[in-house]
Scaffold this motif. Sequence first.
Motif, PDB file in Angstrom:
ATOM      1  N   VAL A   6       0.863  -1.177   0.000  1.00  0.00           N
ATOM      2  CA  VAL A   6       0.000   0.000   0.000  1.00  0.00           C
ATOM      3  C   VAL A   6       0.897   1.224   0.000  1.00  0.00           C
ATOM      4  O   VAL A   6       1.682   1.442   0.924  1.00  0.00           O
ATOM      5  CB  VAL A   6      -0.941   0.004   1.215  1.00  0.00           C
ATOM      6  N   LEU A   7       0.781   2.030  -1.045  1.00  0.00           N
ATOM      7  CA  LEU A   7       1.744   3.095  -1.281  1.00  0.00           C
ATOM      8  C   LEU A   7       1.510   4.323  -0.409  1.00  0.00           C
ATOM      9  O   LEU A   7       2.468   5.001  -0.009  1.00  0.00           O
ATOM     10  CB  LEU A   7       1.688   3.489  -2.769  1.00  0.00           C
ATOM     11  N   ASN A   8       0.259   4.629  -0.062  1.00  0.00           N
ATOM     12  CA  ASN A   8      -0.046   5.881   0.629  1.00  0.00           C
ATOM     13  C   ASN A   8       0.730   6.049   1.937  1.00  0.00           C
ATOM     14  O   ASN A   8       1.388   7.084   2.145  1.00  0.00           O
ATOM     15  CB  ASN A   8      -1.546   5.990   0.893  1.00  0.00           C
ATOM     16  N   PRO A   9       0.689   5.075   2.870  1.00  0.00           N
ATOM     17  CA  PRO A   9       1.414   5.270   4.145  1.00  0.00           C
ATOM     18  C   PRO A   9       2.920   5.420   3.942  1.00  0.00           C
ATOM     19  O   PRO A   9       3.569   6.203   4.647  1.00  0.00           O
ATOM     20  CB  PRO A   9       1.076   4.012   4.942  1.00  0.00           C
ATOM     21  N   LEU A  10       3.485   4.674   2.983  1.00  0.00           N
ATOM     22  CA  LEU A  10       4.922   4.741   2.740  1.00  0.00           C
ATOM     23  C   LEU A  10       5.322   6.136   2.286  1.00  0.00           C
ATOM     24  O   LEU A  10       6.324   6.707   2.748  1.00  0.00           O
ATOM     25  CB  LEU A  10       5.319   3.697   1.706  1.00  0.00           C
ATOM     26  N   VAL A  11       4.539   6.721   1.381  1.00  0.00           N
ATOM     27  CA  VAL A  11       4.853   8.060   0.881  1.00  0.00           C
ATOM     28  C   VAL A  11       4.731   9.078   2.004  1.00  0.00           C
ATOM     29  O   VAL A  11       5.585   9.969   2.164  1.00  0.00           O
ATOM     30  CB  VAL A  11       3.935   8.416  -0.301  1.00  0.00           C
ATOM     31  N   LYS A  12       3.677   8.968   2.831  1.00  0.00           N
ATOM     32  CA  LYS A  12       3.500   9.917   3.935  1.00  0.00           C
ATOM     33  C   LYS A  12       4.673   9.830   4.915  1.00  0.00           C
ATOM     34  O   LYS A  12       5.206  10.851   5.374  1.00  0.00           O
ATOM     35  CB  LYS A  12       2.188   9.628   4.657  1.00  0.00           C
ATOM     36  N   GLU A  13       5.090   8.609   5.233  1.00  0.00           N
ATOM     37  CA  GLU A  13       6.186   8.431   6.180  1.00  0.00           C
ATOM     38  C   GLU A  13       7.499   8.972   5.604  1.00  0.00           C
ATOM     39  O   GLU A  13       8.282   9.620   6.312  1.00  0.00           O
ATOM     40  CB  GLU A  13       6.326   6.939   6.513  1.00  0.00           C
ATOM     41  N   THR A  14       7.725   8.719   4.339  1.00  0.00           N
ATOM     42  CA  THR A  14       8.960   9.196   3.720  1.00  0.00           C
ATOM     43  C   THR A  14       8.986  10.721   3.677  1.00  0.00           C
ATOM     44  O   THR A  14      10.030  11.349   3.874  1.00  0.00           O
ATOM     45  CB  THR A  14       9.084   8.623   2.296  1.00  0.00           C
ATOM     46  N   VAL A  15       7.845  11.349   3.409  1.00  0.00           N
ATOM     47  CA  VAL A  15       7.785  12.812   3.389  1.00  0.00           C
ATOM     48  C   VAL A  15       8.132  13.379   4.756  1.00  0.00           C
ATOM     49  O   VAL A  15       8.862  14.380   4.878  1.00  0.00           O
ATOM     50  CB  VAL A  15       6.389  13.281   2.924  1.00  0.00           C
ATOM     51  N   LYS A  16       7.640  12.724   5.831  1.00  0.00           N
ATOM     52  CA  LYS A  16       7.977  13.179   7.187  1.00  0.00           C
ATOM     53  C   LYS A  16       9.476  13.103   7.436  1.00  0.00           C
ATOM     54  O   LYS A  16      10.084  14.007   8.018  1.00  0.00           O
ATOM     55  CB  LYS A  16       7.237  12.334   8.217  1.00  0.00           C
ATOM     56  N   ILE A  17      10.079  12.014   6.968  1.00  0.00           N
ATOM     57  CA  ILE A  17      11.526  11.852   7.164  1.00  0.00           C
ATOM     58  C   ILE A  17      12.282  12.922   6.384  1.00  0.00           C
ATOM     59  O   ILE A  17      13.250  13.517   6.884  1.00  0.00           O
ATOM     60  CB  ILE A  17      11.962  10.440   6.724  1.00  0.00           C
ATOM     61  N   MET A  18      11.841  13.210   5.147  1.00  0.00           N
ATOM     62  CA  MET A  18      12.544  14.165   4.314  1.00  0.00           C
ATOM     63  C   MET A  18      12.444  15.590   4.837  1.00  0.00           C
ATOM     64  O   MET A  18      13.289  16.431   4.539  1.00  0.00           O
ATOM     65  CB  MET A  18      12.002  14.114   2.877  1.00  0.00           C
ATOM     66  N   ARG A  19      11.402  15.889   5.635  1.00  0.00           N
ATOM     67  CA  ARG A  19      11.295  17.236   6.198  1.00  0.00           C
ATOM     68  C   ARG A  19      12.497  17.557   7.081  1.00  0.00           C
ATOM     69  O   ARG A  19      12.937  18.706   7.170  1.00  0.00           O
ATOM     70  CB  ARG A  19      10.012  17.366   7.014  1.00  0.00           C
ATOM     71  N   GLY A  20      13.029  16.530   7.749  1.00  0.00           N
ATOM     72  CA  GLY A  20      14.188  16.754   8.613  1.00  0.00           C
ATOM     73  C   GLY A  20      15.509  16.692   7.883  1.00  0.00           C
ATOM     74  O   GLY A  20      16.547  17.074   8.453  1.00  0.00           O
ATOM     75  N   LEU A  21      15.501  16.202   6.623  1.00  0.00           N
ATOM     76  CA  LEU A  21      16.750  16.063   5.881  1.00  0.00           C
ATOM     77  C   LEU A  21      16.988  17.203   4.896  1.00  0.00           C
ATOM     78  O   LEU A  21      18.104  17.352   4.393  1.00  0.00           O
ATOM     79  CB  LEU A  21      16.753  14.727   5.118  1.00  0.00           C
TER      80      LEU A  21
END
Length: 664
Positions: free
Chosen positions: A476-491
């Motif tokens: 399921v792609l939606n949760p993965l994309v949301k989680e990755t976006v959260k991680i990228m906010r700090g990077l």
Amino acid sequence: MVADKERTTEKMAAPSRGETLMASGLGGLHQVFFEHSLSAILVLSRQGMVLDVSRVVVEKLGMPLAAIRGRHVGDLLPAKDARTLLRQVDRMFGGGEVVRNSGLVITLGRDEVAVASVFPLPGDDGVIEAACVLATDIAERRAAEEALRQSEEKYRSIFENSAEGIFQFYPDGRIIECNTAMARILGYASPPELIAEEGDILRRIHVQQEARLEFLRTLAKNGRVFDFEAQIYRRDGRRVWISTNALAVMGPDGKLLRVEGAARDITARKRAEEERMLLVAAVEQAAEGMVIIGRDFRAQYANPAFARIVGFGQGMAGAGADELQRSVDPFLTDSVRGILALGLKWSGRARQTRRDGSQYVAEVLITPIRDETARVCNHVVLVRDVTHEIRLERRLRQAEKLEAIGVLAGGIAHDFNNILTPILLNTEVALSDLDAEHPLRRPLTDVVDAAGRARDLVKQILVFSRREDTVKNLLVLNPLVKETVKIMRGLTPANVTMASDISERSMAIRADPAQVHQVLVNLCMNAAHAMTPDGGELAVSLEVVGIDGGGAEGGPAPETADPLSGLGESVRSVLDLTPGRYAALSVRDTGHGMDRTIMERIFEPFFTTKPPGQGTGMGLAAVHGIVKACGGAVTVRSVSGRGSVFVVFFPLAGAGAAHVEQPR
């Protein structure tokens, strides 16, 4: 002088016409009639003696009037004619009735006359004293008959030999008369065969009865029909086209007596018209532009396809001759005109500019058109817009190059991996034997770290070349994309703001979660680097789109009104993708953008625009390899100075999957 004196003496001696008539009891009232009548008139006694004649008889016999009077008619006419005439006279005297139209022809001198009538001349006491024979010149009648015969023969010849069918038919449709051509048009061997047909011939031969009714309505309204075209059946069932001119012949009472006219077979003309219309339709609807130019290179005609190619949306009909010429002149350079002037054809490609300023590449073929004397009278210019084909060829070459690089990179990666294995193994063994304070421990640790980074690089190369086997579960792609976006906010740097638009619609794909995570991270890191040092906005979106196939893969994304707009409903096709539903993951930045030269190489391994030491050039190559391994595609649009947008298409998995893996 002697002759004139004798004639004068004779005239004086001979009784006058009036005197003769008076002697016969007829009176002098007929003198003018006898002198000026155009008919031959003989006044005979019962015994056949000539009492008087008209001037016409005198002229035809060539004798003086005095020499004719008092003589027996047998002396003036051939014996046979005299006997026959006297029988008619006896018949008149016997019955006292006028004998008319006996058909008797007698000879007066060298001419023949026809006896029109023999009627009695009574005296004062009512007793018949003489017979008057009235005859007309048969030469004139025979000349008229001959003229009539020749006229009939001429018109009969025209009737019989006319190429057009000539006909007459009754109001009920029965044939009265027709010529050979009419019979031939309808498939009959001769006119009698056609005339023998019973019933309404019009009803039987017309393919469409509405056409027959229209013919009759027009004939009843106007009394005639001009060039009426209709399709009919021949006797053998074959269909032909005829054109008819007809006239309604009315009787004294105003009723229709007959219809007569002519018809000609126009099947060949109709076939030629159909072929011409087919050719016109083919030219008008052709995808290739066509222009006809004269020997002076002046444009004479252009089809709608040419109008579309050069940028006339409404067609060349909306443009004047000068505008058309200006559109054609760029194809007719001096060198091209020189070749055409020699009667040769020319072909090649030319880069042109449309009216709106956009560029396109046209494939052009100019061929001479020759007349029956082999003289060049026109040229036809065929123009085909090959801009899209050139773009596809370029993308195909790019894909082939990437595939070749992938094969090469895969082979190098395996060999490089074999080299790294003993380096990493022996270094770790050496580290395990050294004390923590040993001076070689730090350098060996650096060797291990470098070997680890090299191993990761090899792994990326293998992913790009698609030689590394991965397990693709339902994800399921939606949760993965949301989680990755959260991680990228700090990077991402502080001056880069992130925005996301993740659809709540569940999107399941078949992929390795770690690889999908790597795809999004690589795209986001590249986007953040593109906005260094000024910063900007990084936007990530995820939505479901429908793909019809036929667009572009590994290159520019489908064009929209805004070159950097989101996909929305504007996305309809991407090359090499099976039509269906796809998850579209897009990463957009407002950085410095890229030109086309860079865009064509961004998916090549080791190609990077970053300064030395800041990138390996494998990030987008790995993205390309991962996405292709999942059966998807990646596209890019970019405008220098405005930013770029990458769109990754993952095919949505079927609804019947047994296990859906959640991202870790």
